[in-house]
Enzyme design. Sequence first.
Site, PDB file in Angstrom:
ATOM      1  N   ASP A  42     -14.903  -9.723  -6.998  1.00  0.00           N
ATOM      2  CA  ASP A  42     -16.825  -8.739  -7.106  1.00  0.00           C
ATOM      3  C   ASP A  42     -16.857  -8.787  -8.760  1.00  0.00           C
ATOM      4  OD1 ASP A  42     -16.485  -8.981  -4.038  1.00  0.00           O
ATOM      5  OD2 ASP A  42     -16.139  -6.971  -4.152  1.00  0.00           O
ATOM      6  N   SER A  87     -19.663 -40.433  18.073  1.00  0.00           N
ATOM      7  CA  SER A  87     -19.345 -39.298  19.166  1.00  0.00           C
ATOM      8  C   SER A  87     -18.229 -39.807  19.797  1.00  0.00           C
ATOM      9  CB  SER A  87     -20.329 -38.804  19.895  1.00  0.00           C
ATOM     10  OG  SER A  87     -19.228 -39.326  20.972  1.00  0.00           O
ATOM     11  N   LEU A  88     -17.189 -39.343  20.527  1.00  0.00           N
ATOM     12  CA  LEU A  88     -15.975 -39.973  20.109  1.00  0.00           C
ATOM     13  C   LEU A  88     -15.557 -39.928  22.340  1.00  0.00           C
ATOM     14  CD1 LEU A  88     -13.245 -37.783  18.727  1.00  0.00           C
ATOM     15  CD2 LEU A  88     -13.075 -39.960  18.567  1.00  0.00           C
ATOM     16  N   GLU A 118      -5.224 -35.166  15.285  1.00  0.00           N
ATOM     17  CA  GLU A 118      -5.395 -33.734  14.925  1.00  0.00           C
ATOM     18  C   GLU A 118      -5.910 -32.762  15.957  1.00  0.00           C
ATOM     19  OE1 GLU A 118      -8.760 -35.270  12.391  1.00  0.00           O
ATOM     20  OE2 GLU A 118      -8.457 -36.512  11.712  1.00  0.00           O
ATOM     21  N   LYS A 120      -8.592 -30.885  18.435  1.00  0.00           N
ATOM     22  CA  LYS A 120     -10.252 -31.649  18.006  1.00  0.00           C
ATOM     23  C   LYS A 120     -11.031 -30.253  18.372  1.00  0.00           C
ATOM     24  CE  LYS A 120     -13.138 -34.041  20.918  1.00  0.00           C
ATOM     25  NZ  LYS A 120     -14.475 -32.815  20.821  1.00  0.00           N
ATOM     26  N   ASP A 122     -14.168 -27.281  18.360  1.00  0.00           N
ATOM     27  CA  ASP A 122     -15.085 -27.124  18.935  1.00  0.00           C
ATOM     28  C   ASP A 122     -16.565 -26.470  18.097  1.00  0.00           C
ATOM     29  OD1 ASP A 122     -16.306 -26.905  20.849  1.00  0.00           O
ATOM     30  OD2 ASP A 122     -15.285 -25.612  22.474  1.00  0.00           O
ATOM     31  N   ARG A 141     -25.666 -33.581  13.348  1.00  0.00           N
ATOM     32  CA  ARG A 141     -25.363 -34.614  13.022  1.00  0.00           C
ATOM     33  C   ARG A 141     -27.034 -35.355  13.734  1.00  0.00           C
ATOM     34  NH1 ARG A 141     -25.009 -36.751  18.237  1.00  0.00           N
ATOM     35  NH2 ARG A 141     -23.069 -38.220  18.370  1.00  0.00           N
ATOM     36  N   GLU A 183     -15.822 -30.932  10.539  1.00  0.00           N
ATOM     37  CA  GLU A 183     -16.493 -29.959  11.835  1.00  0.00           C
ATOM     38  C   GLU A 183     -16.712 -28.567  11.363  1.00  0.00           C
ATOM     39  OE1 GLU A 183     -16.811 -31.707  14.526  1.00  0.00           O
ATOM     40  OE2 GLU A 183     -17.168 -29.856  15.886  1.00  0.00           O
ATOM     41  N   TYR A 235     -12.846 -34.205   7.833  1.00  0.00           N
ATOM     42  CA  TYR A 235     -11.666 -35.341   8.474  1.00  0.00           C
ATOM     43  C   TYR A 235     -12.459 -36.638   8.177  1.00  0.00           C
ATOM     44  CZ  TYR A 235     -14.718 -34.308  12.333  1.00  0.00           C
ATOM     45  OH  TYR A 235     -15.369 -33.900  13.463  1.00  0.00           O
ATOM     46  N   LYS A 299      -6.095 -40.980  15.897  1.00  0.00           N
ATOM     47  CA  LYS A 299      -7.232 -41.845  15.608  1.00  0.00           C
ATOM     48  C   LYS A 299      -5.800 -42.567  15.034  1.00  0.00           C
ATOM     49  CE  LYS A 299     -10.162 -37.914  14.199  1.00  0.00           C
ATOM     50  NZ  LYS A 299     -10.720 -37.363  12.446  1.00  0.00           N
ATOM     51  N   LYS A 323      -8.848 -34.329  26.423  1.00  0.00           N
ATOM     52  CA  LYS A 323      -9.687 -32.992  25.778  1.00  0.00           C
ATOM     53  C   LYS A 323      -8.331 -32.450  27.067  1.00  0.00           C
ATOM     54  CE  LYS A 323     -14.137 -32.611  25.803  1.00  0.00           C
ATOM     55  NZ  LYS A 323     -14.813 -31.900  25.512  1.00  0.00           N
ATOM     56  N   CYS A 416     -37.571  -5.314  36.779  1.00  0.00           N
ATOM     57  CA  CYS A 416     -35.900  -4.587  37.218  1.00  0.00           C
ATOM     58  C   CYS A 416     -35.834  -4.248  37.885  1.00  0.00           C
ATOM     59  CB  CYS A 416     -35.841  -3.701  36.331  1.00  0.00           C
ATOM     60  SG  CYS A 416     -34.727  -2.434  35.829  1.00  0.00           S
ATOM     61  N   CYS A 419     -34.861  -0.573  39.459  1.00  0.00           N
ATOM     62  CA  CYS A 419     -36.442   0.476  38.945  1.00  0.00           C
ATOM     63  C   CYS A 419     -37.793  -0.141  39.159  1.00  0.00           C
ATOM     64  CB  CYS A 419     -36.771   1.233  37.531  1.00  0.00           C
ATOM     65  SG  CYS A 419     -37.146   0.465  36.483  1.00  0.00           S
ATOM     66  N   CYS A 434     -35.674  -3.783  30.216  1.00  0.00           N
ATOM     67  CA  CYS A 434     -36.362  -2.989  31.159  1.00  0.00           C
ATOM     68  C   CYS A 434     -36.585  -1.500  29.959  1.00  0.00           C
ATOM     69  CB  CYS A 434     -35.687  -2.341  32.176  1.00  0.00           C
ATOM     70  SG  CYS A 434     -35.857  -0.865  32.435  1.00  0.00           S
ATOM     71  N   CYS A 439     -34.754   4.618  33.438  1.00  0.00           N
ATOM     72  CA  CYS A 439     -34.051   3.890  34.427  1.00  0.00           C
ATOM     73  C   CYS A 439     -33.025   3.675  34.856  1.00  0.00           C
ATOM     74  CB  CYS A 439     -34.487   2.073  33.564  1.00  0.00           C
ATOM     75  SG  CYS A 439     -33.253   1.062  35.176  1.00  0.00           S
TER      76      CYS A 439
HETATM   77  S1  IVH Z   1     -13.599 -37.767  14.342  1.00  0.00           S
HETATM   78  C1  IVH Z   1     -15.707 -41.789  14.300  1.00  0.00           C
HETATM   79  N1  IVH Z   1     -11.997 -35.549  14.669  1.00  0.00           N
HETATM   80  O1  IVH Z   1     -15.596 -34.213  18.311  1.00  0.00           O
HETATM   81  C2  IVH Z   1     -15.144 -40.073  14.147  1.00  0.00           C
HETATM   82  N2  IVH Z   1     -14.571 -35.020  15.699  1.00  0.00           N
HETATM   83  O2  IVH Z   1     -16.876 -35.226  20.841  1.00  0.00           O
HETATM   84  C3  IVH Z   1     -15.874 -39.236  15.205  1.00  0.00           C
HETATM   85  N3  IVH Z   1     -14.494 -33.239  16.077  1.00  0.00           N
HETATM   86  O3  IVH Z   1     -18.713 -35.175  17.260  1.00  0.00           O
HETATM   87  C4  IVH Z   1     -15.212 -37.909  14.556  1.00  0.00           C
HETATM   88  N4  IVH Z   1     -12.330 -32.110  15.710  1.00  0.00           N
HETATM   89  O4  IVH Z   1     -18.061 -33.651  16.312  1.00  0.00           O
HETATM   90  C5  IVH Z   1     -13.034 -36.437  14.736  1.00  0.00           C
HETATM   91  N5  IVH Z   1     -10.713 -33.663  14.077  1.00  0.00           N
HETATM   92  C6  IVH Z   1     -11.645 -34.291  15.110  1.00  0.00           C
HETATM   93  C7  IVH Z   1     -12.960 -34.006  15.065  1.00  0.00           C
HETATM   94  C8  IVH Z   1     -13.775 -34.542  15.168  1.00  0.00           C
HETATM   95  C9  IVH Z   1     -13.906 -31.916  16.646  1.00  0.00           C
HETATM   96  C10 IVH Z   1     -15.853 -33.390  17.014  1.00  0.00           C
HETATM   97  C11 IVH Z   1     -16.766 -34.047  16.158  1.00  0.00           C
HETATM   98  C12 IVH Z   1     -17.374 -35.054  17.097  1.00  0.00           C
HETATM   99  C13 IVH Z   1     -17.077 -34.504  18.420  1.00  0.00           C
HETATM  100  C14 IVH Z   1     -17.375 -35.916  20.107  1.00  0.00           C
END
Ligand code: IVH
Length: 673
Positions: A42, A87-88, A118, A120, A122, A141, A183, A235, A299, A323, A416, A419, A434, A439
């Site tokens: 700081d 997306s995947l 890797e 996934k 959330d 996105r 992410e 990533y 991947k 998943k 409510c 009450c 409420c 109450c």
């Molecule tokens: S790769 C073309 N790697 O999952 C490759 N995605 O369900 C696109 N996500 O939209 C994504 N961890 O937001 C990749 N290690 C990871 C990830 C990841 C989370 C998310 C990402 C994507 C979604 C698809």
Amino acid sequence: MPASKDEKNIEKKVESLRATIRHHEYLYHVLDQPEISDQEFDKLLRQLKDLEAEHPSLITPDSPTQRVGGKPREGFVKVAHSSPMLSLDNTYSEDELRAWERRVHELSGRKDIDYVCELKLDGMSLALIYEDGKLVRGITRGDGSVGEDVTLNVRTVHSIPLSIDRDRLKKAGIPADFETRGELLMPTAAFKKLNAEREQAGLATFANPRNFTAGTVRQLDASITAQRRLDFFPYILLQDGRTYFDRHWETLTALEQAGFKVNRNRKLVHSMDEVWDFIQEWEAKRESLPYEIDGIVVKVDRTGLQDELGFTGKAPRWAIAYKYAARGGVTQLENIRWQTGRTGKLTPVAELAPIAIGGTTVRNATLHNMDEIERLGVKVGDWVRVERGGDVIPKVVAVDQDHPRGKEDIDPPKECTVCHTKPVRTEGEVDYRCVNANCPAKLMGTILHFASRGVMNIDGMGESLVTQLIERGMVKNVADIYDLTKRDLLSLERFADKSAQNILDEIENSKKLPLERVIYGLGIRMVGERTAQFLAEHFGSMEAIKNASVEELQNVGEVGPKIAESIAEFFGNAANQKLVERLRKASLTMEGQKKRRGTKLAGKTFVLTGTLAHFTRDEAKKLIEDAGGKVTGSVSKKTDYVVAGADAGSKLDKAKELGVAVIDEKVMEKLAG
Ligand code: IVH
């Protein structure tokens, strides 16, 4: 006009300070290995701020002082992505995964394929654009082609470098102009803490960290984003919208070298068997992570092969998500009940056809608020997916589209349920409340809180007793508890002489509990256990707290203006004053020991786990707190020490994983002096 020598010197000093600060930010936020204390950090930041204040022309957007947000904006600007953010595709079984591999083999004509595994994560995906090593734009996105410019918000995320020097990028093999995608997420501990604070403050809570992250990064006022701790794990690395390195594994290593927080739980493997091992390993360990994951992403490592494999509609063929099954199930939503809580907040509770999830039968699940109902598009009669996390209430997460849809719309609450007062939705808030101060639902919550174990500890005063006491008008506030007689109790259902006496004994015992419990028990908005403790120690009596001004209240550690207001408002209310007087007359503890806390452990956070040999949990907690330290329930990278006793479990694992110091009780005693 040429810059004077003095100006040049100052510019140099500013740049060198920035480099030092960036280095320490990196050590702290990316590596979790700070080398200087928060105070020292700081101090550096303050020096830089002062210099910049004196010489505003030197301020640049990538300065570490610029992570603070800015003026609220009108809205977000839409920006096109350099290439679609995909997306995947998901898989849910080993068979499906092996089928994906076969397809990769067929399409590529090869079998010797390396994969990168890797987690996934959330959270939500985010693209970051760097020009000349400087962060110039952060984009959500959106629909994959066009996202929203959230640059000011992402600037506040400490693990995102605002600027990377040329040499470092060069060493990492990354061009000066590049894009990284990854992410953005909110760690579970921050999520729980912020949600609990919101709950206390009477604000709407978020269903999960992902929603909270999305709500945070899209704050028009970026200073709010700055207050909530988000993290970013990249990533993907692109140049002009195209993958840069030959191998994905190289991408991850290079991003790490450049100073990004690449997730370390990754693996380069040479067969699907190894992929499967990785998946199983992390399924077992996922609870120990400081953030939520919903699976594993696999991947194809070679980018040349990735290009050959190409894409289907919206997902690459070269990657797949496995998943994990959430602890949940699908069942029918039979009804909605609006439940009024202690703060008056009305929460929609889904009444479900009973379903077994993880060993318990679930009949109710929360729908949080009207916004969530609209987001899910859920109706009464729908089949819904219900999930249960570690210690959270089950929640409805989606409508199951495979069943016939329900017909009955869910309307906002008209009254409510308890009450029958018409609820109010304050402008800008999601929740209905409420507003009837009397109450009984609020009363119920207030009394249950007062009597609960961590507060006045009146064992036996649970829901069924409190319901009867309220229904018969015997208890209208917490002070009435102390006027209850054996006769009153004997007139209730299921009470015999002995059980009535037990309750009376419990009530009597509660009078011995210390001042901080009484303060906590009053249910003052935003005053939790810890704040109550601080108030008791600072003022030493209920009277002194009652008479304190908002300014004086703010002299108490951790009491900010909002909490101070709330306390002053509580004691300013005549009915509350009367209540406190009655509690005093009933001989509850109104005096405490004024205490100055030690400072040996000031700013240090501890987590206790396992069985200690010479201390109970409470004793250990007291020892630490008396020395100025703080004890929390879960391990995060903010934890300084984990005190481990016998049979320590997952918290110990997590400490090891995060590199948090693990000590035994002897060391704890020594540290506390
Ligand atoms: S790769 C073309 N790697 O999952 C490759 N995605 O369900 C696109 N996500 O939209 C994504 N961890 O937001 C990749 N290690 C990871 C990830 C990841 C989370 C998310 C990402 C994507 C979604 C698809």
